[in-house]
Design a protein around this motif. Sequence first.
Motif, PDB file in Angstrom:
ATOM      1  N   GLU A 216       0.900   2.309  59.675  1.00  0.00           N
ATOM      2  CA  GLU A 216      -0.088   3.361  59.427  1.00  0.00           C
ATOM      3  C   GLU A 216      -1.500   2.932  59.805  1.00  0.00           C
ATOM      4  N   SER A 217      -1.820   1.648  59.647  1.00  0.00           N
ATOM      5  CA  SER A 217      -3.173   1.194  59.943  1.00  0.00           C
ATOM      6  C   SER A 217      -3.476   1.203  61.432  1.00  0.00           C
ATOM      7  N   GLN A 218      -2.441   1.326  62.282  1.00  0.00           N
ATOM      8  CA  GLN A 218      -2.634   1.244  63.725  1.00  0.00           C
ATOM      9  C   GLN A 218      -2.281   2.550  64.442  1.00  0.00           C
ATOM     10  N   PRO A 400      -8.582  -9.822  62.874  1.00  0.00           N
ATOM     11  CA  PRO A 400      -9.882  -9.446  62.290  1.00  0.00           C
ATOM     12  C   PRO A 400     -10.848  -8.832  63.292  1.00  0.00           C
ATOM     13  N   THR A 401     -10.699  -9.167  64.581  1.00  0.00           N
ATOM     14  CA  THR A 401     -11.661  -8.658  65.569  1.00  0.00           C
ATOM     15  C   THR A 401     -11.031  -7.650  66.517  1.00  0.00           C
ATOM     16  N   GLN A 402      -9.950  -7.023  66.127  1.00  0.00           N
ATOM     17  CA  GLN A 402      -9.402  -5.969  66.980  1.00  0.00           C
ATOM     18  C   GLN A 402     -10.450  -4.865  67.148  1.00  0.00           C
ATOM     19  N   PRO A 403     -10.646  -4.364  68.348  1.00  0.00           N
ATOM     20  CA  PRO A 403     -11.831  -3.552  68.653  1.00  0.00           C
ATOM     21  C   PRO A 403     -11.894  -2.209  67.959  1.00  0.00           C
ATOM     22  N   TRP A 404     -10.815  -1.762  67.346  1.00  0.00           N
ATOM     23  CA  TRP A 404     -10.897  -0.525  66.561  1.00  0.00           C
ATOM     24  C   TRP A 404     -11.379  -0.814  65.140  1.00  0.00           C
ATOM     25  N   LYS A 405     -11.521  -2.114  64.824  1.00  0.00           N
ATOM     26  CA  LYS A 405     -11.985  -2.499  63.478  1.00  0.00           C
ATOM     27  C   LYS A 405     -13.461  -2.846  63.459  1.00  0.00           C
ATOM     28  N   GLY A 426      -7.060  14.590  74.291  1.00  0.00           N
ATOM     29  CA  GLY A 426      -6.395  15.230  73.159  1.00  0.00           C
ATOM     30  C   GLY A 426      -5.264  14.418  72.566  1.00  0.00           C
ATOM     31  N   ILE A 427      -5.101  13.173  72.984  1.00  0.00           N
ATOM     32  CA  ILE A 427      -4.020  12.339  72.438  1.00  0.00           C
ATOM     33  C   ILE A 427      -4.407  11.770  71.075  1.00  0.00           C
ATOM     34  N   VAL A 428      -5.666  11.406  70.916  1.00  0.00           N
ATOM     35  CA  VAL A 428      -6.131  10.937  69.609  1.00  0.00           C
ATOM     36  C   VAL A 428      -6.342  12.133  68.692  1.00  0.00           C
ATOM     37  N   VAL A 429      -5.812  12.049  67.489  1.00  0.00           N
ATOM     38  CA  VAL A 429      -5.926  13.134  66.511  1.00  0.00           C
ATOM     39  C   VAL A 429      -7.155  12.866  65.626  1.00  0.00           C
ATOM     40  N   PRO A 430      -8.169  13.725  65.665  1.00  0.00           N
ATOM     41  CA  PRO A 430      -9.387  13.466  64.895  1.00  0.00           C
ATOM     42  C   PRO A 430      -9.140  13.206  63.416  1.00  0.00           C
ATOM     43  N   ALA A 431      -8.194  13.936  62.825  1.00  0.00           N
ATOM     44  CA  ALA A 431      -7.927  13.739  61.395  1.00  0.00           C
ATOM     45  C   ALA A 431      -7.438  12.324  61.117  1.00  0.00           C
ATOM     46  N   GLU A 432      -6.661  11.752  62.029  1.00  0.00           N
ATOM     47  CA  GLU A 432      -6.174  10.387  61.834  1.00  0.00           C
ATOM     48  C   GLU A 432      -7.313   9.381  61.932  1.00  0.00           C
ATOM     49  N   VAL A 433      -8.284   9.654  62.806  1.00  0.00           N
ATOM     50  CA  VAL A 433      -9.446   8.768  62.909  1.00  0.00           C
ATOM     51  C   VAL A 433     -10.220   8.781  61.591  1.00  0.00           C
ATOM     52  N   ARG A 434     -10.473   9.960  61.085  1.00  0.00           N
ATOM     53  CA  ARG A 434     -11.245  10.066  59.841  1.00  0.00           C
ATOM     54  C   ARG A 434     -10.492   9.434  58.662  1.00  0.00           C
ATOM     55  N   ALA A 438     -11.753   6.212  56.447  1.00  0.00           N
ATOM     56  CA  ALA A 438     -11.810   6.277  54.983  1.00  0.00           C
ATOM     57  C   ALA A 438     -10.973   5.185  54.326  1.00  0.00           C
ATOM     58  N   ALA A 439      -9.854   4.821  54.965  1.00  0.00           N
ATOM     59  CA  ALA A 439      -8.975   3.793  54.405  1.00  0.00           C
ATOM     60  C   ALA A 439      -9.435   2.382  54.744  1.00  0.00           C
ATOM     61  N   GLY A 440     -10.451   2.241  55.591  1.00  0.00           N
ATOM     62  CA  GLY A 440     -10.947   0.928  55.966  1.00  0.00           C
ATOM     63  C   GLY A 440     -10.189   0.286  57.112  1.00  0.00           C
ATOM     64  N   HIS A 441      -9.317   1.042  57.774  1.00  0.00           N
ATOM     65  CA  HIS A 441      -8.563   0.496  58.897  1.00  0.00           C
ATOM     66  C   HIS A 441      -9.358   0.539  60.205  1.00  0.00           C
ATOM     67  N   LEU A 442     -10.349   1.431  60.279  1.00  0.00           N
ATOM     68  CA  LEU A 442     -11.074   1.669  61.514  1.00  0.00           C
ATOM     69  C   LEU A 442     -12.574   1.563  61.280  1.00  0.00           C
ATOM     70  N   LYS A 443     -13.304   1.179  62.320  1.00  0.00           N
ATOM     71  CA  LYS A 443     -14.761   1.125  62.215  1.00  0.00           C
ATOM     72  C   LYS A 443     -15.332   2.548  62.234  1.00  0.00           C
TER      73      LYS A 443
END
Length: 501
Positions: A216-218, A400-405, A426-434, A438-443
Motif C-alpha cells: 500500500e505504501s508504494q 529512506p531516500t526513495q524519491p517519492w518520499k 491519468g495513470i496516477v490517481v490523485p486520491a491515492e497521492v493525497r 496523509a499516511a506519511g508514505h509520500l512527500k
Amino acid sequence: MLELTQWQRTLSLPQRPWLMLGKGPSFSMRKDFDLTQYNLISLNHVVRAQRVDVAHIIDIDVVESCAEHLVRNAGYLVMPRRPHVHCDPGPKLLEDYFDELPVLRQLAAENRLVWYNLSSSTPVGESPVIGAKWFSAEAALNILSLLGAKKIRSLGIDGGRGYSPEFADLERQTMLANGHETFNNQFDEMETICRRAGIDYAPLVEPMRVFVGTDESQRVATRVLEHSIRKHTSAPVNYHPMFHLPIPTPKDPANRPRTGFSFFRFAIPKLCGYRGRALYVDADMQVFSDLAELWRIPFGKHKVMCTNQPETPTAWKGPNTFFHPGRQMSVMLLDCSRLDWDPDKIVADMDAGKYGYRDLMFEMCVVKPDEICDDIPPEWNCLEWYEAQRTKLLHYTVVPTQPWKNDENPLAPVWMQGYREAVAAGIVVPAEVRQGIAAGHLKASLADALPPDAPSKPAARGFAEVHQAHAMRPTERLWASPLGRAAKRPLRFLKRTLLGS
C-alpha cells in the motif's frame, strides 16, 4: 433490420476461425499476420481502420463517428436494439436513430444491420439476451458463441490502458470512459464465457506479463513504474501489481519476509497456471527502454534469469546506500511452464528447516544452480545509478531516500519527471497521492503536480450493473458493493491464468 438468430440462420461465411480486433496496442501488428485465414469482427472504432466481415458497436455515438467507414468496411453491423449513449444504456431503440443517422437506415435496407438484446437494458421481443459485464469484447464473444464459433483469436484486446497509434486521437475521448482504471477487468469474464462455451481463445500476440512486488505504501510508485513501461514498450503488456496475496508467514521470525511482498514472486508461476513466461520486478523502479528487449531473451536450459551487477565507479555512494555487486533477484524472468513453485510448500519447507530466508531470497535455492543464470544485462537493474541512453531500468534501492518520499536522492529529478508524465497521462490517481501524503508514505510536494481541483474519477460500472441491481438477492448486492468487490479482488487475481488481468 435482422434479429440476431434470424441472421444466424441465414449467415454464410467460410468455416474458419474468428479474429476479434480491438483498439489496443497489438492492433498495429496486424500486418504481421495473414488475416485472410479468419472471419473478422471489429469492436467499436476499429472498423474505420480495417475492412471486416462484422462490425460490433454498442454506443450510438461510435456509429456517428464511423458512419462513412461502416458502409465501406463492414459486411454487417451488429448492435444492441437499445444502443448505449456515451457508455450508458440509451432511452431509444435502434430504429429511432434512422433519421438522425441515415447510415443505419441504409444498412437496414441492405440487410446488413443486425440487432440483439444487450443485458444492460430491458429486452425487446423474443431475441436472446447477450451478456456483457464490463466491455464490448464480452458481448462479441457471446455473439460468436451463438454463431457456433469454437476457435477465436484476437488482436488489440490487450488489457492495460493504451490504444494502438491508429486510434491515438480517441484516447482522451473514449479510453476507459466507463470509469475503469484499465481494460483488464474484461479478461475474467472472457475466460468464463470461453470455458462455458468450449471456445479455444487466445491472443495472436501474447502479452508480456509483468508482476510487481508492492504494498500500500508504494501504490503511486507502482503506477509511475507502469507508465514508464507502457511509454517505451513496442508490445502489449499485462501489468499485475501484487497486493495482499494470501501467503503464509514462516514460524521462525528469522525466516519472515523483510517486506510485505518479499515472497510474492514465488506465487507467479501458479498465478500463470504454470504456463508461459513472466517478469518479476519490484515497485521501486522506473523503465527507460523497450521491455520487449528483455522479455525476448531466450531461456535456453535455464528456468530463472536475473542480473549480475558489477562494481561501478559512477554508482551513487551515499551514506545509506545498500548497493552490493553480484546477482540481483529484484528483476527476474521466469519460465513458469518449468517452475513448480507453490508459496504454501515453500513456507512449509522453511518451517521444516530445509532452508532459510537468505537461502531462498539470495541464493534462490528452490531451483538448481544450473537452472538459474544472470544473463539479463546489468543495464536492466541499475541500483541507484542512472546514465541517459544507457540505463534501461533504474532501481531506487535506498528506502529512506526513495524519491517519492523526499528529495535527498540525487536521482529524484529523474523520478519526478516520470511522475509528472504519469499524472498527465491519468495513470496516477490523485486520491491515492493525497492518501499517501496523509499516511506519511509520500512527500507533500507530490500534490503540487496534481491537476487543480481534480474531479473524482467516475465509479466504474459494468454494462448490466444498473439494470440488474434491483433484481439482486441481498447476498448478491453485498458482493457487488465496493466492500464486496474489494474482498474478492485477491481471489480473482489468484484465478487469472494466460488471459491475464
